[in-house]
Design an enzyme around this catalytic site. Structure first.
Site, PDB file in Angstrom:
ATOM      1  CB  VAL A 197     -30.944 -62.713   5.402  1.00  0.00           C
ATOM      2  CG1 VAL A 197     -30.169 -63.444   6.045  1.00  0.00           C
ATOM      3  CG2 VAL A 197     -31.887 -63.337   4.240  1.00  0.00           C
ATOM      4  CD  GLU A 198     -26.696 -60.173   8.282  1.00  0.00           C
ATOM      5  OE1 GLU A 198     -26.759 -60.467   9.441  1.00  0.00           O
ATOM      6  OE2 GLU A 198     -26.096 -60.962   7.505  1.00  0.00           O
ATOM      7  CB  THR A 199     -32.018 -56.784  11.319  1.00  0.00           C
ATOM      8  OG1 THR A 199     -32.460 -56.183  10.307  1.00  0.00           O
ATOM      9  CG2 THR A 199     -30.593 -56.823  11.759  1.00  0.00           C
ATOM     10  CB  THR A 222     -24.516 -59.205  10.331  1.00  0.00           C
ATOM     11  OG1 THR A 222     -25.099 -60.293  10.380  1.00  0.00           O
ATOM     12  CG2 THR A 222     -24.511 -58.380   9.067  1.00  0.00           C
ATOM     13  CG  HIS A 232     -31.900 -62.210  13.528  1.00  0.00           C
ATOM     14  ND1 HIS A 232     -30.528 -61.567  13.588  1.00  0.00           N
ATOM     15  CD2 HIS A 232     -31.856 -62.510  12.151  1.00  0.00           C
ATOM     16  CE1 HIS A 232     -30.143 -61.865  12.554  1.00  0.00           C
ATOM     17  NE2 HIS A 232     -30.770 -62.058  11.585  1.00  0.00           N
TER      18      HIS A 232
END
Length: 379
Positions: A160-162, A19, A23
Site C-alpha cells: 500500500v505504501e510504496t 509514511t 504514489h
C-alpha cells in the site's frame, strides 16, 4: 511513520502515515475536531478525534533567517546537536515550490469504500504481494515468529505504501522538511489557522529529528530521498518514527530502512507491537450484521473498547465465531451494494496507528488476506 505527533487525514488524497508519497493518496497529519459518537457524518469521512492539544506558537511573523536561527538554537538544546552542523545542513536546504503546491492542494472528496478499495487492492497488487512474500519468505517468517505480526500484513503495508518498494519518493528529505517547517502553506482561512500552525511546528520537529537521525545512524543528510512530506524508505517512516521504532533486523549494527529489507520488515512489525499493541494470534476484523431498527454507531476513535455484549445491545453481531472476551469497535463502510458492517479488534486498531483512516486499515487487512490466499468479500 506516519506523522505521529498529530493524526493522519483520512481523506482520499491523504492516505499513508508512518509514511507518505504521491504514489497514492499522500499521507499527512492533522489535528482533528472531535466527532460525536452519534454524528451523522458518513463513517468513511469521519476522522478519529484528537486529544486536546497545548497551544503552539506561530512563527509566521518571523523572517526566514530568524526562524532558522531560532530553530538551530532550540534543536541544538533539545537534541544535543552541534549548531555548526545545523547551520551547515540548513545552508544546503532549498525551499521547493512544488512541495508547497502539493501540500496546498485541496483534499478531494472522500471516496466511498467501493471506490477506495480498488486503488489498493487489484489483482496486480495481490500478485505482486504474493511474489514479494515468496521472495522474502525466510526473513518475513523470522520476524513473524519474533513479533507475532503476520508476514502478509507486513507485506501489505509495503504494498500500500510504496508498491513493494518501487515508489519510495523522489524528493530530498532535507528539502521537504525544510520547506514545510519554514514555509508551510497558509490558506488564509481562520478556521484552519490553528492546524496550519501545528503542522509547521510538527515539520520543524521532524526536521530536527532528521539531523538526529543522520548523526545517530551515520546517514548522508544530503542524499536521503523520500516523499514530499519527508517520509522515507519502503515503509515510509518519518524521522521521529525512524528514531523511535526502527530496529536492526539483520544484525549489522545499523537500522537501515532504505536498503535492508530485514530492517524494514522488523521495523514495521516493531511499530505495530510498540505503537499499536499488536496481539500475537489476535483478530484483525470480522464481518458483522446490524440488526434492523438499530442506528449505525460510529465511535469517536478506533479503540476496540466495546464488549460483545455492548455491541449486541447496539445491534451488532459478528458473522463468525469470536472469543467471548474480545472487545471491538464497529466499522461501517459504503459498499457497492449497500452498507457493510465489520468489527475491528486490537490488531485492526494497531493498523490504524500507521494511518488513522478506517478505510486504509481495512485495505491493508484485506490486501493481506488476499496475499495469503483468502477469498475477499465484494467491495
Amino acid at each position: 511513520m506516519k506523522f505521529r505527533a498529530l493524526a493522519c487525514l483520512a481523506s482520499l488524497s491523504l492516505v499513508a502515515c508512518a509514511t507518505g508519497d504521491q504514489h497514492a493518496p499522500a499521507p499527512v497529519t492533522r489535528a482533528v475536531a472531535p466527532v460525536s459518537a452519534t454524528s451523522t457524518t458518513p463513517a468513511e469521512a469521519a476522522p478519529e478525534s484528537a486529544q486536546a492539544l497545548p497551544p503552539v506558537e506561530d512563527w509566521a511573523h518571523l523572517s526566514l533567517e530568524q526562524q532558522r536561527e531560532r530553530f538551530i538554537a532550540e534543536a541544538a538544546a533539545a537534541h544535543r546537536l552541534d549548531p555548526a552542523v545545523l547551520h551547515a545542513g540548513l545552508a544546503q536546504a532549498q525551499i521547493k515550490p512544488a512541495i508547497i503546491s502539493a501540500m496546498s492542494r485541496p483534499a478531494e472528496r472522500v471516496k466511498p469504500w467501493h471506490e477506495y478499495r480498488p486503488m489498493f487492492i487489484s489483482q496486480a497488487r495481490i500478485d505482486g504481494g504474493r511474489q514479494f512474500l515468496a521472495e522474502h519468505r525466510q526473513e518475513l517468517a523470522r520476524v513473524e515468529q519474533q513479533t507475532g505480526v503476520p508476514a502478509q500484513v507486513i507485506v501489505a503495508i509495503i504494498g500500500v505504501e510504496t508498491s513493494y518498494g518501487r515508489n519510495t519518493g523522489s524528493h530530498r528529505v532535507l528539502d521537504a522538511l525544510y520547506t514545510l517547517a519554514f514555509n508551510y502553506p497558509r490558506s488564509g482561512d481562520p478556521a484552519k489557522l490553528d492546524r496550519e500552525i501545528r503542522r509547521a511546528a510538527f515539520f520543524r520537529d521532524e526536521l530536527a529529528r532528521l539531523f538526529v537521525l543522520a548523526r545517530d545512524e551515520q546517514l548522508d543528510l544530503l542524499a536521503l530521498q523520500g516523499s514530499y512530506a519527508g517520509a522515507m524508505g519502503m515503509g515510509q517512516f518519518m524521522p521521529s518514527s525512524y528514531l523511535d521504532f526502527a530496529v536492526d533486523g539483520d544484525g549489522d549494527g545499523r537500522r537501515d530502512l532504505f536498503t535492508s529489507r530485514a530492517d524494514v520488515f522488523a521495523s514495521i512489525a516493531n511499530y505495530f507491537v510498540r505503537k499499536g499493541g499488536w496481539q500475537r494470534g489476535g483478530l484483525i476484523a470480522v464481518p458483522a450484521t446490524l440488526a434492523e431498527g438499530h442506528e449505525e454507531f460510529n465511535p469517536e476513535d478506533w479503540t476496540p473498547r466495546w464488549s460483545q455484549a455492548d455491541l449486541a445491545q447496539r445491534g451488532y453481531r459478528a458473522r463468525v465465531p469470536v472469543p467471548a472476551a474480545a472487545t471491538a469497535t464497529p466499522i461501517s463502510l459504503e459498499g457497492a451494494a449497500g452498507k457493510q458492517y465489520w468489527l475491528g479488534y486490537q490488531n485492526y486498531y494497531a493498523i490504524t496507528r500507521y494511518n488513522i483512516s478506517k478505510m486504509y486499515a481495512m485495505a491493508v487487512f484485506q490486501l493481506s488476506e488476499a496475499i495469503a490466499g483468502q477469498e475477499l468479500p465484494s467491495a
